[in-house]
Design a protein around this motif. Structure first.
Motif, mmCIF file in Angstrom:
data_model
loop_
_atom_site.group_PDB
_atom_site.id
_atom_site.type_symbol
_atom_site.label_atom_id
_atom_site.label_comp_id
_atom_site.label_asym_id
_atom_site.label_seq_id
_atom_site.Cartn_x
_atom_site.Cartn_y
_atom_site.Cartn_z
ATOM 1 N N THR A 104 0.844 -1.197 0.000
ATOM 2 C CA THR A 104 0.000 0.000 0.000
ATOM 3 C C THR A 104 0.876 1.244 0.000
ATOM 4 O OG1 THR A 104 -1.688 -1.196 1.238
ATOM 5 C CG2 THR A 104 -1.852 1.201 1.208
ATOM 6 N N CYS A 105 0.543 2.207 -0.870
ATOM 7 C CA CYS A 105 1.366 3.397 -1.021
ATOM 8 C C CYS A 105 0.496 4.627 -1.206
ATOM 9 C CB CYS A 105 2.312 3.240 -2.215
ATOM 10 S SG CYS A 105 1.434 2.993 -3.789
ATOM 11 N N GLU A 106 1.135 5.787 -1.051
ATOM 12 C CA GLU A 106 0.494 7.062 -1.320
ATOM 13 C C GLU A 106 1.193 7.808 -2.457
ATOM 14 O OE1 GLU A 106 0.071 9.515 2.127
ATOM 15 O OE2 GLU A 106 -0.526 7.845 3.426
ATOM 16 N N CYS A 117 3.019 4.081 -8.016
ATOM 17 C CA CYS A 117 1.886 3.910 -7.109
ATOM 18 C C CYS A 117 0.610 4.117 -7.901
ATOM 19 C CB CYS A 117 1.985 4.905 -5.952
ATOM 20 S SG CYS A 117 0.714 4.685 -4.689
ATOM 21 N N ASN A 120 -3.143 3.165 -5.190
ATOM 22 C CA ASN A 120 -2.578 2.923 -3.849
ATOM 23 C C ASN A 120 -1.878 1.580 -3.733
ATOM 24 O OD1 ASN A 120 -5.457 4.603 -3.033
ATOM 25 N ND2 ASN A 120 -3.481 5.400 -2.332
ATOM 26 N N ARG A 121 -1.334 1.093 -4.854
ATOM 27 C CA ARG A 121 -0.551 -0.142 -4.856
ATOM 28 C C ARG A 121 0.725 0.081 -5.675
ATOM 29 N NH1 ARG A 121 -2.048 -3.949 -1.023
ATOM 30 N NH2 ARG A 121 -4.323 -3.940 -0.850
#
Length: 237
Positions: A104-106, A117, A120-121
């Protein structure tokens, strides 16, 4: 779109310069020109000036696309001076290890290597790039094959036409030469034919004379022998 007044633009540029961040191009994210922060060391994030969103600008204002950058290097709160495969933690302000695939990323700056990203992946987009490159290369190969086939067909047709017209021209020349030779050849002399016609009767006459001579040869011999047996006439003085 955001409105950027000359004063605010000057302050943004001055703030970026003093913090060792530069804008290489108007449409690219800032670049840190100082020493790169290593893993587990303090980090510095890029300044992001607050801008007012608008669709129109006055004469003293400029419309710009904001934030600058692209999908692989966006200008966001995670753009920092951390080294490759690390990102700046907003809680600790320390460079930590980048996120792996499907984490999970921003921001893209949080993902390892060249991942982005997306939704959100952390997603590996190199496969998509490879597919696009392969698709493009297939188009290129197809175009090359088509060009080669067209050139080969044109060359074959050209050679066939050349051979056809060459043989036709050669045949016409041969026909013209033969007809010209027949026209220029003189007829045989008229005296030769009577001689040939006379030669045959003469030989036949000679053959008949030879046969007649053989048939009458005995009579001649008998006459000669009789003539020899006749006594000569008496001598009279």
């Amino acid at each position: 779109m955001y409105v950027l007044s000359p004063t605010l633009l000057f302050n943004v540029v001055r703030h970026i310069i003093h913090s060792k961040w530069i804008l290489p191009q108007p449409n690219r994210a800032p670049v840190f020109i100082g020493e790169t922060a290593r893993r587990n060391t303090p980090c510095v994030t890029s300044p992001i000036p607050p801008l007012q969103e608008s669709d129109e600008a006055s004469d003293l204002q400029t419309l710009i696309n904001w934030p600058v950058g692209n999908s692989s290097n966006p200008l966001d709160k995670y753009l920092s001076d951390c080294e490759y495969n690390t990102y700046c933690s907003l809680e600790s302000r320390i460079c930590i290890e980048s996120l792996q695939e499907d984490d999970t990323c921003e921001s893209t700056h949080q993902c390892v290597n060249t991942m982005q990203c997306i939704q959100n992946r952390c997603t590996d987009t190199s496969l998509d790039d490879d597919e696009d490159n392969e698709h493009d290369s297939n188009h290129v190969h197809t175009a090359i094959i088509v060009v080669v086939v067209v050139v080969a067909v044109l060359a074959t047709v050209s050679v066939a036409l050349f051979v056809y017209f060459y043989r036709r021209r050669k045949r016409l020349r041969s026909t013209k030469a033969t007809s010209f030779a027949m026209e220029t050849t003189p007829p045989p002399p008229a005296s030769s034919r009577p001689r040939e016609e006379e030669s045959t009767p003469t030989m036949q006459q000679q053959h008949l004379q030879y046969q007649l001579h053989r048939q009458h040869a005995p009579d001649i011999k008998d006459n000669e022998s009789t003539t020899h047996n006749i006594p000569p006439p008496p001598y009279t003085p």
